[in-house]
Motif scaffolding. Sequence first.
Motif, mmCIF file in Angstrom:
data_model
loop_
_atom_site.group_PDB
_atom_site.id
_atom_site.type_symbol
_atom_site.label_atom_id
_atom_site.label_comp_id
_atom_site.label_asym_id
_atom_site.label_seq_id
_atom_site.Cartn_x
_atom_site.Cartn_y
_atom_site.Cartn_z
ATOM 1 N N ALA A 1 -6.942 4.053 12.209
ATOM 2 C CA ALA A 1 -5.861 4.606 11.386
ATOM 3 C C ALA A 1 -6.390 5.226 10.103
ATOM 4 C CB ALA A 1 -4.837 3.517 11.065
ATOM 5 N N ALA A 2 -7.349 4.560 9.468
ATOM 6 C CA ALA A 2 -7.917 5.083 8.223
ATOM 7 C C ALA A 2 -8.637 6.403 8.459
ATOM 8 C CB ALA A 2 -8.871 4.055 7.615
ATOM 9 N N CYS B 1 -3.245 2.901 3.920
ATOM 10 C CA CYS B 1 -3.500 2.306 5.230
ATOM 11 C C CYS B 1 -3.817 0.833 5.000
ATOM 12 C CB CYS B 1 -4.676 3.007 5.912
ATOM 13 S SG CYS B 1 -5.230 2.183 7.426
ATOM 14 N N ALA C 1 -7.260 3.295 1.875
ATOM 15 C CA ALA C 1 -7.234 2.162 2.803
ATOM 16 C C ALA C 1 -7.456 0.870 2.031
ATOM 17 C CB ALA C 1 -8.304 2.320 3.881
ATOM 18 N N PHE D 1 1.401 3.007 5.966
ATOM 19 C CA PHE D 1 1.413 2.891 7.422
ATOM 20 C C PHE D 1 1.942 1.520 7.835
ATOM 21 C CE2 PHE D 1 -2.609 5.745 7.892
ATOM 22 C CZ PHE D 1 -1.843 6.865 7.635
ATOM 23 N N SER E 1 -6.052 9.113 8.990
ATOM 24 C CA SER E 1 -5.411 9.408 7.711
ATOM 25 C C SER E 1 -6.282 10.326 6.856
ATOM 26 C CB SER E 1 -5.126 8.104 6.960
ATOM 27 O OG SER E 1 -4.416 8.355 5.765
ATOM 28 N N ALA F 1 -5.637 9.955 1.089
ATOM 29 C CA ALA F 1 -5.780 8.768 1.932
ATOM 30 C C ALA F 1 -6.390 7.613 1.150
ATOM 31 C CB ALA F 1 -6.644 9.091 3.146
ATOM 32 N N CYS G 1 1.250 4.349 14.923
ATOM 33 C CA CYS G 1 1.011 4.275 13.483
ATOM 34 C C CYS G 1 2.090 5.082 12.772
ATOM 35 C CB CYS G 1 -0.381 4.826 13.156
ATOM 36 S SG CYS G 1 -0.789 4.797 11.405
#
Length: 321
Positions: free
Chosen positions: A42-43, A34, A66, A90, A46, A64, A252
């Motif tokens: 978004a994070a 991300c 970020a 993403f 995810s 995940a 996203c």
Amino acid sequence: MKKRILSAVLTLTMAVGLLAGCGGSKTASWTVTCPWAPSGVAAMVSQKAASMSTNYSKNIILVADAIKGDAATVNTWVADTKADDTELVFAGEGLFSITPILDPAKLQFTYDDFVFVENLYSSVFVMSADASLNINGMSDLETYLAGADEISVAANGATSSEAFLAAALFGSMGYGEKLKITPYSSAAEAAQAVARGETSFAVSHQSQILETFQQGGVTIVCAFDGEDIADGEFAGVEGVGKYGYPYFRNRCFVLARSGTKAETVSELKKLYDDILADAEMASWLGDTMMLEVDTMSEQDVQDHIQNVQNIVNEYYDIVVN
């Protein structure tokens, strides 16, 4: 004789085992990068999707990650990956519709460097107003604008999706020359600016303004969608599309590196689709994050990118100047 028979049996058993091992599927960990704030929407989504990946696949584990940096992060990702690497990233309208028009030198990639897997969510942004202005809908907004000398709007960055939504709304209403976009370093910070009296309005994710709304610090003026919000705390908030004003949803996209095998992409898409169809995930997205499950096709993605590009081109001067 018995030894030769036993040896033959053992050899056959080992051969069968090796063949089974070669034909069996291996579990692979796919890192999902991300490129935005580690504590952002978004994070968080995810992380939730990754935590559910083992419920739906024996072959793929989503991990995940970020790394804040937006275009720079994706530039690095493209440079460091190749087809069939177990890496996902993403991106959304910011990187495919806004930056290519405003600052193409920032990008060391194009959409052709990726293959689309799935859309993780859709967010209907809302515009909030300082509660003291008593603006509770589009009619109130029209009345306010008629007497306003300046329209100050907080947004996550000077040229963000939120900034262009504000420009599209006020520009199409005929007040673009009065608009002043005040940029903040994060979406959450921008959402709170209006409650602190720093701006008259803010454009944000619904979840980022909810608490301030519940505390009476802001009113919710409108939603950037084609229809009114149907569910949740903001049910009944008017969609600007009803009045013919332009809008787009924040999306996203989950992307793999171009050239990745079609069967691998299909397996990844099925995994994300299964996760998004899970009742727990859908409920969490809607109730906690105030987002929507919105699976998309490649054509849907292209239509979204083009729609946002059209808005950026039309309201470019308002945002940039």
